[in-house]
Enzyme design. Structure first.
Site, mmCIF file in Angstrom:
data_model
loop_
_atom_site.group_PDB
_atom_site.id
_atom_site.type_symbol
_atom_site.label_atom_id
_atom_site.label_comp_id
_atom_site.label_asym_id
_atom_site.label_seq_id
_atom_site.Cartn_x
_atom_site.Cartn_y
_atom_site.Cartn_z
ATOM 1 N N GLY A 71 44.508 45.387 -23.112
ATOM 2 C CA GLY A 71 44.270 46.764 -23.540
ATOM 3 C C GLY A 71 44.898 47.725 -22.542
ATOM 4 O O GLY A 71 45.466 48.759 -22.914
ATOM 5 N N THR A 72 44.807 47.367 -21.272
ATOM 6 C CA THR A 72 45.387 48.205 -20.218
ATOM 7 C C THR A 72 46.887 48.371 -20.435
ATOM 8 O O THR A 72 47.425 49.483 -20.322
ATOM 9 C CB THR A 72 45.124 47.559 -18.834
ATOM 10 O OG1 THR A 72 43.706 47.476 -18.653
ATOM 11 C CG2 THR A 72 45.741 48.368 -17.717
ATOM 12 N N GLN A 179 37.047 49.918 -27.285
ATOM 13 C CA GLN A 179 35.596 49.715 -27.424
ATOM 14 C C GLN A 179 35.095 49.980 -28.841
ATOM 15 O O GLN A 179 33.890 49.919 -29.076
ATOM 16 C CB GLN A 179 34.837 50.603 -26.427
ATOM 17 C CG GLN A 179 35.005 50.195 -24.982
ATOM 18 C CD GLN A 179 34.309 48.885 -24.617
ATOM 19 O OE1 GLN A 179 33.508 48.341 -25.385
ATOM 20 N NE2 GLN A 179 34.609 48.374 -23.445
ATOM 21 N N SER A 199 42.011 45.507 -27.604
ATOM 22 C CA SER A 199 41.957 44.408 -26.633
ATOM 23 C C SER A 199 41.092 43.284 -27.195
ATOM 24 O O SER A 199 39.934 43.523 -27.574
ATOM 25 C CB SER A 199 41.374 44.914 -25.318
ATOM 26 O OG SER A 199 41.204 43.831 -24.436
ATOM 27 N N THR A 237 58.222 36.181 -23.618
ATOM 28 C CA THR A 237 57.782 35.155 -24.574
ATOM 29 C C THR A 237 56.328 35.413 -24.963
ATOM 30 O O THR A 237 55.482 35.624 -24.088
ATOM 31 C CB THR A 237 57.942 33.756 -23.944
ATOM 32 O OG1 THR A 237 59.320 33.586 -23.616
ATOM 33 C CG2 THR A 237 57.506 32.658 -24.890
ATOM 34 N N CYS A 323 34.394 49.858 -8.737
ATOM 35 C CA CYS A 323 34.612 49.478 -7.358
ATOM 36 C C CYS A 323 36.068 49.772 -7.017
ATOM 37 O O CYS A 323 36.973 49.106 -7.512
ATOM 38 C CB CYS A 323 34.306 48.003 -7.191
ATOM 39 S SG CYS A 323 33.793 47.619 -5.540
#
Ligand SMILES: Cc1ncc(COP(=O)(O)O)c(C=O)c1O
Length: 387
Positions: A71-72, A179, A199, A237, A323
């Site tokens: 998804g990123t 989401q 994602s 690929t 974090c």
């Protein structure tokens, strides 16, 4: 220990039916989809089938789906791909302050690299401030990025209205629907977006596989250079097994969404009701949400230590905190909603899924109640000892 998983917005378990679908692609159909022999054609056919399933899930055509490594990556491709094609005077990128870091940090990086970038705040409900958005989007805007469902609160955004605002000024629209997939219906035509990210691992597919919907004729630069895969939009690929898993997850999401959504919403509502029986608890955000998520704040509680205590009790939850470089950064979403630092610090995100049960809800709620009371009582004792 019987463990309880209440963190489905972080990731979901692989549906056994998805695993079954993936196994042949890892065993017999191991070919490179670019090869013209039989082995290659098997892989190609499996990818084509998955592309159709994804397209059907979101109301697109198969030619409009580009498979990515996450998804990123899909979010990066949307923002960078549009920015790299943008020309003066239309270069500005507008995004909401409650976006996932995949969008937020890509926009920030583009700002450092010289693109004009502006963020728009949110309401206390957890929704993008549409008045502020309308004031920010202008003739210089190349792209507007607003997510469909927020990962921390579950708040559903009015993306169709975002698109209307963007269209008035001729800007492209990117929607991070990571989401939302499998939780609510998605129709790219009704939303009127140009780009939309998905994602697999958020809806019972494998990690490391995503997709970007790219509306026909959208001008988008490629992030990766190499072979001609994905119609020159994404070289490399193909991850055939991952793509097959994403396709099967999409098929199941489409078939099971109505039943899943109703059942999961009932479990989420029950969990939330049990938590609201505790003293000094508040739900963060209000209005339309995806059915599986609730975000609650416990007065006087440090949610990070609560999370660790719950983990020892076998209950997996999440705080909105990220974090960053070893330091815990409080949720940018809850801060953008105007919550006090104390309330942000005491917030937990609880997210259920297809495999959550009533027993999970009961055990989870009981453990959270116990852990909250334990932390509050040790704070009371410490205060008495200090006095
Ligand atoms: C809203 C949203 N966008 C993007 C992502 C990133 O997706 P991936 O984990 O596939 O990179 C996430 C994952 O947490 C997310 O919640």
């Amino acid at each position: 220990m019987q463990r309880v998983y209440l963190d489905c917005n972080a990731t979901t378990p692989l549906d056994p039916r998805v695993l079954e679908a993936m196994l042949p692609a890892l065993r017999e159909s191991f070919g490179n989809a670019s090869s013209i022999h039989w082995f290659g054609q098997q892989a190609r056919a499996a990818i084509d089938e998955a592309r159709e399933a994804i397209a059907r899930l979101i109301g697109a055509t198969p030619q409009e789906i580009v498979f990515t490594g996450s998804g990123t990556e899909a979010d990066n491709m949307a923002l960078r791909g549009a920015a790299w094609r943008a020309r003066e005077p239309r270069r500005k990128i507008v995004y909401s302050a409650i976006e996932h870091h995949a969008v937020l940090n890509t926009a920030r990086a583009l700002a450092e690299e010289g693109w004009p970038v502006e963020s728009v705040g949110a309401t206390s409900e957890g929704r993008v401030d549409l008045d502020a958005l309308a004031d920010t989007v202008d003739e210089r805007t190349a792209l507007v990025a607003v997510m469909l469902a927020n990962n921390e609160t579950g708040a559903i955004q009015d993306v169709a209205e975002v698109a209307r605002i963007a269209r008035r000024h001729g800007a492209l629209v990117h929607c991070d629907a990571v989401q939302a997939a499998g939780k609510i219906e998605i129709d790219v035509r009704a939303l009127d977006v140009d780009l939309l990210a998905l994602s697999a691992h958020k809806f019972y597919g494998p990690k490391g596989t995503g997709a970007l919907y790219v509306r026909r004729n959208t001008r988008l630069a490629a992030l990766l250079r190499g072979g001609a895969q994905e119609r020159n939009r994404r070289a490399g690929t193909e991850n055939v097994a991952g793509i097959v898993g994403l396709g099967r997850a999409a098929l199941l999401a489409r078939e099971e969404l109505p039943g899943d959504a109703a059942r999961v919403a009932a479990l989420r509502d029950r969990l939330q009701a049990r938590l609201l029986e505790l003293p000094d608890v508040r739900v963060n955000g209000s209005g339309a949400r995806v059915p599986n998520t609730t975000n609650v704040s416990f007065g006087g509680i440090d949610a990070e230590s609560l999370l660790m205590g719950l983990d020892l009790m076998g209950v997996a939850v999440s705080t909105g905190a990220a974090c960053a470089a070893g330091a815990v950064e409080p949720s940018h979403v809850l801060r953008a909603m105007g919550l006090s630092p104390e309330r942000v610090q005491g917030s937990l995100r609880l997210s259920l899924g297809r495999f959550s049960s009533e027993a999970d809800v009961e055990r989870g709620a009981a453990a959270i109640g116990e852990a909250v009371e334990r932390q509050r009582s040790s704070k009371r004792k410490a205060a008495v000892a200090r006095a």
